[in-house]
Write a protein that holds these residues in place. Structure first.
Motif, PDB file in Angstrom:
ATOM      1  N   ASP A  29       4.609   1.786   6.507  1.00  0.00           N
ATOM      2  CA  ASP A  29       5.978   1.430   6.159  1.00  0.00           C
ATOM      3  C   ASP A  29       6.104   1.267   4.650  1.00  0.00           C
ATOM      4  N   VAL A  30       7.349   1.054   4.203  1.00  0.00           N
ATOM      5  CA  VAL A  30       7.613   0.947   2.773  1.00  0.00           C
ATOM      6  C   VAL A  30       6.926  -0.270   2.174  1.00  0.00           C
ATOM      7  N   ASP A  31       6.902  -1.374   2.907  1.00  0.00           N
ATOM      8  CA  ASP A  31       6.260  -2.580   2.379  1.00  0.00           C
ATOM      9  C   ASP A  31       4.792  -2.316   2.075  1.00  0.00           C
ATOM     10  N   TYR A  33       3.455   0.714   1.519  1.00  0.00           N
ATOM     11  CA  TYR A  33       3.324   1.779   0.525  1.00  0.00           C
ATOM     12  C   TYR A  33       3.772   1.332  -0.863  1.00  0.00           C
ATOM     13  N   VAL A  34       4.850   0.537  -0.948  1.00  0.00           N
ATOM     14  CA  VAL A  34       5.420   0.141  -2.239  1.00  0.00           C
ATOM     15  C   VAL A  34       4.808  -1.146  -2.768  1.00  0.00           C
ATOM     16  N   ARG A  35       4.579  -2.124  -1.885  1.00  0.00           N
ATOM     17  CA  ARG A  35       4.040  -3.405  -2.341  1.00  0.00           C
ATOM     18  C   ARG A  35       2.613  -3.660  -1.874  1.00  0.00           C
ATOM     19  N   GLY A  36       1.974  -2.616  -1.329  1.00  0.00           N
ATOM     20  CA  GLY A  36       0.592  -2.763  -0.904  1.00  0.00           C
ATOM     21  C   GLY A  36       0.396  -3.787   0.188  1.00  0.00           C
ATOM     22  N   GLY A  37       1.468  -4.064   0.966  1.00  0.00           N
ATOM     23  CA  GLY A  37       1.364  -5.068   2.019  1.00  0.00           C
ATOM     24  C   GLY A  37       1.306  -6.480   1.483  1.00  0.00           C
ATOM     25  N   LYS A  38       1.522  -6.668   0.172  1.00  0.00           N
ATOM     26  CA  LYS A  38       1.459  -7.981  -0.472  1.00  0.00           C
ATOM     27  C   LYS A  38       0.159  -8.709  -0.127  1.00  0.00           C
ATOM     28  N   ARG A  39      -0.961  -8.019  -0.342  1.00  0.00           N
ATOM     29  CA  ARG A  39      -2.266  -8.602  -0.036  1.00  0.00           C
ATOM     30  C   ARG A  39      -3.177  -8.718  -1.259  1.00  0.00           C
ATOM     31  N   ALA A  40      -2.693  -8.331  -2.428  1.00  0.00           N
ATOM     32  CA  ALA A  40      -3.554  -8.315  -3.619  1.00  0.00           C
ATOM     33  C   ALA A  40      -3.828  -9.729  -4.122  1.00  0.00           C
ATOM     34  N   ASP A 449      13.843   4.353  10.298  1.00  0.00           N
ATOM     35  CA  ASP A 449      12.542   4.972  10.551  1.00  0.00           C
ATOM     36  C   ASP A 449      11.601   4.664   9.382  1.00  0.00           C
ATOM     37  N   PRO A 450      10.650   3.707   9.532  1.00  0.00           N
ATOM     38  CA  PRO A 450       9.745   3.355   8.428  1.00  0.00           C
ATOM     39  C   PRO A 450       8.918   4.542   7.954  1.00  0.00           C
ATOM     40  N   ALA A 451       8.494   5.376   8.891  1.00  0.00           N
ATOM     41  CA  ALA A 451       7.674   6.532   8.520  1.00  0.00           C
ATOM     42  C   ALA A 451       8.468   7.496   7.641  1.00  0.00           C
ATOM     43  N   ARG A 452       9.764   7.644   7.928  1.00  0.00           N
ATOM     44  CA  ARG A 452      10.608   8.526   7.113  1.00  0.00           C
ATOM     45  C   ARG A 452      10.747   7.974   5.695  1.00  0.00           C
ATOM     46  N   ASP A 453      10.891   6.661   5.582  1.00  0.00           N
ATOM     47  CA  ASP A 453      11.003   6.047   4.256  1.00  0.00           C
ATOM     48  C   ASP A 453       9.735   6.277   3.438  1.00  0.00           C
ATOM     49  N   VAL A 454       8.595   6.184   4.092  1.00  0.00           N
ATOM     50  CA  VAL A 454       7.326   6.437   3.397  1.00  0.00           C
ATOM     51  C   VAL A 454       7.248   7.894   2.962  1.00  0.00           C
ATOM     52  N   ARG A 455       7.681   8.810   3.845  1.00  0.00           N
ATOM     53  CA  ARG A 455       7.658  10.233   3.489  1.00  0.00           C
ATOM     54  C   ARG A 455       8.557  10.510   2.287  1.00  0.00           C
TER      55      ARG A 455
END
Length: 570
Positions: A29-31, A33-40, A449-455
């Motif tokens: 999903d975008v979270d 892909y864009v924010r790395g899952g906020k795990r850093a 569609d989260p997958a579409r946003d990532v694409r």
């Protein structure tokens, strides 16, 4: 370059790319892909922030800057710790609280869509140009000294970055930048100690500093109040602070780094880590350049460090004049070595008057050498106006290729290309994110569609990668590369920073006033830069102040002449 250099260079780069793809595959999903899952964690955030700013330009241009002009460039970074404190106190908590994906998403919540779109477009213009420059910078220098085709290098660097950034997004950038920073610092420390080892046996590190000081290369602080002076304490602490505040607080390539932090505290610690280490790191890189200068006091140096410039003048009617200059330059090299020996002896004997006389002789020789180099540049311009005559960016790479041992050459070239990849990766990651979320998704039909946003995000990242390669292929080098990137930023950053400061602190100003003020300010700043009203660092403070002042003025007129309206809320 030998076989060992090629093995180290290619092995390092391929490992970084493969590791980035392997560790970050499968963003859902975008979270993620864009924010790395906020795990850093904070160390990952800090290293990623540092690696984003430390491009190949830093490691190519900064030593050459110190070689020619000394350590004064470090003043450029004096405003960084102040900027980091403000960002940690204001920007980071707000971004995390609002759960934004981009910095410009906040502007729509505070003002309106057109202000968000304008700020995003300003970012895309300046960061898109910078992405091309960060690819172009190492390519043009490596092509000149290694004989590789320029566009081939542009394409290789661009494709390597595109592979893992498109694949893994922000997480891939964060993961690979840790490996890249390790390679970068290992290579720079190796270069530093090899330089010291190549100095004459009676020249210790302490004496090397005195040799550099005699040539005024250790003049760090300049307290002049002249706004036309590029690097002073005041321009660094004010103009530099505004530039850093805009860069780290509003530039998506940096904001995206600390938006990936798992908490406000982790993001803040990462930025403080950068605030503490950035100035020492830049000081060390400049010191490497100063030690290269000391090395060339005892060893022959070319009249111009750019081999392409030398080749151009040697294939022209100016050849004989240039050869005469080279002969005179060789004579000065001998004089310089004798003068440095006399200075060292005076230091050993601790004779003050003799030491001062020796220093004056060194300064006089340096002045004559500088005049010779300028005369050589003039001949090169006459021979081929298209060839770059400013050789600051070629000083360090000339030393690497001509004096370092096999293996270390490959490591240092890996440093340069790793730095290029790290900065370009952050830029492409941010450019793709801004285009996908601030422009396309915000104005397109809603998608669940989260997958579409990532694409879509991957597609725009790929497109910007191709654009960056194309910009690199048509770019042109002028002055000093590290200054070029900072000039591009300074033209846009002050305006954008002013918009954000209005959003954060001046609650009664509304979107229409800000939008008009920002357009006028950008036009005025571009005109001011083109007419050379002030040193580029001051453009940051000027643009920021102007947009705030105009927005307040327009808002005041609007409220005075129009019907009353409630203040905007975030």
């Amino acid at each position: 370059m030998g076989t060992l250099d090629w093995i180290i260079l290619s092995g390092t780069l391929l490992f970084i790319v493969a590791f980035g793809v392997w560790r970050t595959r499968g963003s859902q999903d975008v979270d993620d892909y864009v924010r790395g899952g906020k795990r850093a964690k904070w160390l990952t955030v800090g290293l990623s922030v540092m690696a984003t700013q430390a491009s190949a330009i830093t490691f190519l241009s900064t030593p050459g800057q110190a070689f020619h002009d000394g350590m004064g460039f470090v003043q450029f970074y004096f405003g960084l710790p102040l900027a980091m404190i403000i960002i940690c106190m204001v920007f980071v908590p707000i971004y995390h609280h609002l759960k934004v994906y981009t910095a410009y998403e906040f502007l729509e919540r505070r003002f309106d869509l057109k202000t968000r779109t304008l700020a995003a477009l300003l970012f895309l213009v300046q960061r898109g140009l910078s992405a091309g420059i960060t690819i172009f910078a190492p390519s043009i220098i490596l092509s000149a000294v290694l004989g590789w085709h320029l566009n081939t290098l542009n394409i290789i660097i661009g494709i390597l970055v595109i592979i893992y950034v498109v694949s893994g997004g922000t997480k891939a950038v964060n993961v690979t930048q840790k490996q890249q920073m390790f390679v970068i610092m290992l290579g720079m420390f190796a270069a530093f100690f090899f330089i010291l080892g190549y100095l004459p046996t009676d020249i210790s590190f302490g004496k090397a500093l005195k040799v550099a000081g005699a040539s005024e290369k250790l003049n760090i602080l300049n307290f002049e109040l002249d706004t036309n002076s590029r690097y002073t304490f005041w321009s660094g602490i004010t103009g530099g602070m505004f530039l850093m505040l805009a860069y780290f607080g509003t530039d998506q390539s940096q904001v995206q780094r600390y938006l990936s932090g798992k908490s406000v505290r982790e993001s803040q610690l990462g930025l403080i880590f950068n605030a503490i280490l950035k100035i020492p790191m830049q000081f060390f890189i400049l010191l490497v350049g100063v030690m290269v200068f000391v090395f060339y006091q005892y060893n022959p140096s070319p009249l111009n460090f750019n081999p392409a410039a030398t080749a151009a003048v040697m294939d022209s009617p100016m050849k004989e004049d240039y050869l005469q200059l080279q002969k005179a330059h060789q004579d000065i090299q001998l004089e310089k070595k004798l003068a440095q020996d006399a200075f060292s002896q005076a230091l050993e004997l601790k004779e003050y008057s003799t030491t001062i006389d020796a220093k004056q002789q060194i300064l006089e020789i340096n002045r004559r050498e500088s005049n010779q180099r300028e005369a050589a540049r003039n001949l090169i311009r006459q021979a081929d106006p298209a060839v770059e005559t400013n050789d600051k960016d070629y000083v360090f790479i000339h030393f690497i290729l001509n004096y370092l041992p096999r293996g270390i050459i490959g490591l240092l070239l890996a440093v340069i290309l790793s730095a290029a990849m790290s900065s370009t990766a952050s830029e492409l990651n941010a450019l793709g994110t801004i285009t996908a979320l601030d422009l396309y998704k915000r104005n397109a039909k809603a998608s669940d569609d989260p997958a579409r946003d990532v694409r879509i995000s991957r597609l725009f990242t790929l497109i910007w990668g191709v654009i960056a390669i194309l910009i690199a292929c048509v770019a042109d080098l002028f002055d000093n590369l590290i200054q070029l990137v900072n000039i591009i930023g300074s033209i846009f950053y002050g305006n954008v920073l002013g918009i954000f400061l209005l959003a954060f602190f001046i609650r009664f100003v509304r979107g229409n006033a800000v939008f008009v003020a920002a357009i006028i300010t950008q036009a005025v700043v571009i005109i001011g830069w083109s007419l050379d009203w002030m040193s580029y660092l001051w453009l940051n403070a000027f643009g920021c102040t102007l947009v705030i002042g105009l927005a307040l003025l327009f808002e005041g007129f609007d409220r005075l002449l129009g019907p009353p309206a409630e203040a905007d809320t975030a």
